[in-house]
Design a protein around this motif. Structure first.
Motif, PDB file in Angstrom:
ATOM      1  N   ALA A 160      32.232   3.051  14.258  1.00 28.89           N
ATOM      2  CA  ALA A 160      31.073   3.810  14.234  1.00 28.89           C
ATOM      3  C   ALA A 160      30.390   3.200  15.467  1.00 28.89           C
ATOM      4  CB  ALA A 160      30.069   3.538  12.758  1.00 28.89           C
ATOM      5  N   GLN A 161      30.987   2.148  16.144  1.00 33.62           N
ATOM      6  CA  GLN A 161      30.084   1.588  17.174  1.00 33.62           C
ATOM      7  C   GLN A 161      30.804   2.356  18.463  1.00 33.62           C
ATOM      8  OE1 GLN A 161      27.499  -0.411  16.281  1.00 33.62           O
ATOM      9  NE2 GLN A 161      28.453   0.313  14.293  1.00 33.62           N
ATOM     10  N   LEU A 162      32.022   2.822  18.481  1.00 27.88           N
ATOM     11  CA  LEU A 162      32.555   3.309  19.518  1.00 27.88           C
ATOM     12  C   LEU A 162      32.277   4.873  20.080  1.00 27.88           C
ATOM     13  CD1 LEU A 162      36.165   1.945  18.564  1.00 27.88           C
ATOM     14  CD2 LEU A 162      34.326   0.867  20.130  1.00 27.88           C
ATOM     15  N   PRO A 163      32.232   5.182  21.179  1.00 25.51           N
ATOM     16  CA  PRO A 163      31.934   6.521  21.696  1.00 25.51           C
ATOM     17  C   PRO A 163      33.012   7.219  21.701  1.00 25.51           C
ATOM     18  CG  PRO A 163      32.006   5.191  23.481  1.00 25.51           C
ATOM     19  CD  PRO A 163      32.147   4.283  22.339  1.00 25.51           C
ATOM     20  N   GLN A 164      33.898   7.462  20.292  1.00 26.31           N
ATOM     21  CA  GLN A 164      34.939   8.205  20.128  1.00 26.31           C
ATOM     22  C   GLN A 164      35.262   8.529  18.733  1.00 26.31           C
ATOM     23  OE1 GLN A 164      37.470   4.998  21.509  1.00 26.31           O
ATOM     24  NE2 GLN A 164      38.498   4.823  19.539  1.00 26.31           N
ATOM     25  N   LYS A 165      36.220   9.453  18.616  1.00 25.28           N
ATOM     26  CA  LYS A 165      36.466   9.702  17.267  1.00 25.28           C
ATOM     27  C   LYS A 165      37.728   9.015  16.667  1.00 25.28           C
ATOM     28  CE  LYS A 165      36.960  14.152  16.658  1.00 25.28           C
ATOM     29  NZ  LYS A 165      37.474  15.534  16.724  1.00 25.28           N
ATOM     30  N   GLY A 198      31.782   8.191  16.525  1.00 20.93           N
ATOM     31  CA  GLY A 198      30.606   7.362  17.061  1.00 20.93           C
ATOM     32  C   GLY A 198      30.174   7.722  18.374  1.00 20.93           C
ATOM     33  N   PRO A 199      29.031   6.968  19.179  1.00 23.21           N
ATOM     34  CA  PRO A 199      28.651   5.759  18.404  1.00 23.21           C
ATOM     35  C   PRO A 199      27.397   6.212  17.373  1.00 23.21           C
ATOM     36  CG  PRO A 199      27.465   6.284  20.597  1.00 23.21           C
ATOM     37  CD  PRO A 199      28.761   7.197  20.415  1.00 23.21           C
ATOM     38  N   VAL A 201      25.881   8.855  12.555  1.00 23.99           N
ATOM     39  CA  VAL A 201      27.346   8.783  12.786  1.00 23.99           C
ATOM     40  C   VAL A 201      27.784  10.320  12.456  1.00 23.99           C
ATOM     41  CG1 VAL A 201      29.800   8.140  12.516  1.00 23.99           C
ATOM     42  CG2 VAL A 201      27.808   6.542  12.783  1.00 23.99           C
ATOM     43  N   LYS A 202      28.799  10.942  13.122  1.00 19.05           N
ATOM     44  CA  LYS A 202      29.145  12.452  12.670  1.00 19.05           C
ATOM     45  C   LYS A 202      30.190  11.923  11.772  1.00 19.05           C
ATOM     46  CE  LYS A 202      27.496  15.073  16.493  1.00 19.05           C
ATOM     47  NZ  LYS A 202      27.868  16.002  17.861  1.00 19.05           N
TER      48      LYS A 202
END
Length: 360
Positions: free
Chosen positions: A259-264, A306-307, A293-294
């Motif tokens: 959830a901290q990462l700007p990715q799926k 995320g993020p 978070v989505k």
């Protein structure tokens, strides 16, 4: 990192060792020596129940201890028909019929088939109690087998207590056999550290960008955990997809890091998480959405985009699930807008959690 953590022995190993030592004492009249037993609530519940049936009491309360529930249910059908098992509403609603059906078949014929994708605790419960029948045992477990490392832990511990379980397999199933000329014997065991608790600390250290040197003491402890090592294996499908069927207890922790990462990030093959202390897939999803978070979920997966974005005070409801509380608990250490409801639930597996994370 020079702080001393409160982490003691593995919960899963402790519960099995407590139960096996009882069976060995029944067989021989001699006690086992078990050291570094977990101080978690589930281990204490199991020990209390053992103490009570050792005194010929016919009623035990297992509260929320799922492992003990499965083990004592199997024992009840083997030779404790008058045993009354009580527990929380949630515990008594967890799946049990397939276990009961299989153990009754084992008692009658020495053979049974059971699905491997319901609960590994069913298989462990049957294997642990079946030797009491003093007959040849054959248990056919249909693949896929979820949480397989916990069955391996059971088999290895049984060997330490004098019972050898043999296994052969084919494409469709694993066949476990136990020869009748065996009986449990006392053992001398030091319980290895609780590896799942150590991973919460690692995750928090990662979130706090600790140096490689800080990780070394934790890694040293993890290396001591020989029996549990397979329970932390993650199968990497691609750079964004991870199969965590073998390591279900790590899913909440891994989801928080994702959830901290700007990715799926997609975690798959985890349908058995729906049958934990909470529906762990949906509990994770609802609480992740609270922090921006989505999330998408299905029967056997959770997909996290995320993020996270936390702009106001957010109360996380773990729904009495210790692993949800601890996963979001590590996040609360880097963002004071997060508040965890029902913090005491962590005592189920890691009583010193809140104290330990303040040391990181």
């Amino acid at each position: 990192m020079n702080t001393k953590l409160t982490i003691k022995g593995s919960k899963s190993i402790s519960i099995r060792a407590i139960f096996l030592s009882y069976l060995a004492e029944r067989e021989t009249g001699k006690k086992s020596k078990i050291s570094n037993t977990s101080d978690c609530e589930d281990a204490k519940i199991t020990q209390k129940a053992i103490d009570e049936i050792s005194k010929n009491k016919t009623k035990i309360n297992l509260k929320d201890c799922g492992t003990a529930y499965r083990f004592f249910t199997a024992l009840k059908h083997i030779d404790k028909q008058n045993l009354r098992i009580e527990g929380s509403k949630k515990l008594l609603s967890r799946p049990i019929k397939e276990l009961e059906k299989s153990i009754i078949e084992i008692k009658k014929t020495g053979k049974s088939n059971i699905k491997g994708n319901i609960s590994s605790q069913f298989i462990s419960a049957i294997l642990i109690t079946a030797p009491l029948l003093k007959k040849n045992i054959e248990l056919v477990v249909t693949k896929p087998i979820f949480s397989r490392p916990y069955i391996d832990i059971t088999v290895k511990l049984m060997k330490k207590f004098g019972i050898k379980v043999k296994e052969r397999e084919n494409k469709k199933s694993s066949i476990f056999t136990i020869r009748k000329n065996q009986r449990y014997k006392p053992a001398n065991i030091e319980i290895e550290p609780e590896i799942m608790s150590l991973y919460y600390i690692i995750a928090l250290m990662k979130l706090k960008n600790k140096s490689r040197k800080d990780f070394l003491p934790i890694i040293k402890e993890i290396k001591k955990a020989k029996l549990q090592k397979d329970a932390t294996k993650i199968k990497i499908i691609d750079q964004n997809t991870f199969d965590m069927n073998m390591s279900p207890d790590l899913v909440p922790t891994y989801a928080i890091l994702a959830a901290q990462l700007p990715q799926k990030t997609k975690i798959i093959n985890i349908e058995h998480l729906k049958l934990k202390e909470s529906d762990r897939i949906e509990s994770l999803a609802s609480n992740l959405r609270k922090i921006g978070v989505k999330v998408k979920t299905g029967k056997s997966f959770i997909e996290i985009q995320g993020p996270c974005s936390i702009k106001r005070k957010t109360i996380i409801n773990p729904e009495k699930d210790h692993r949800i509380a601890m996963a979001f608990g590590i996040l609360s250490r880097i963002n004071n807008l997060i508040e965890i409801k029902d913090k005491a639930v962590v005592k189920k597996s890691y009583p010193g959690f809140w104290k330990d994370i303040t040391k990181i």
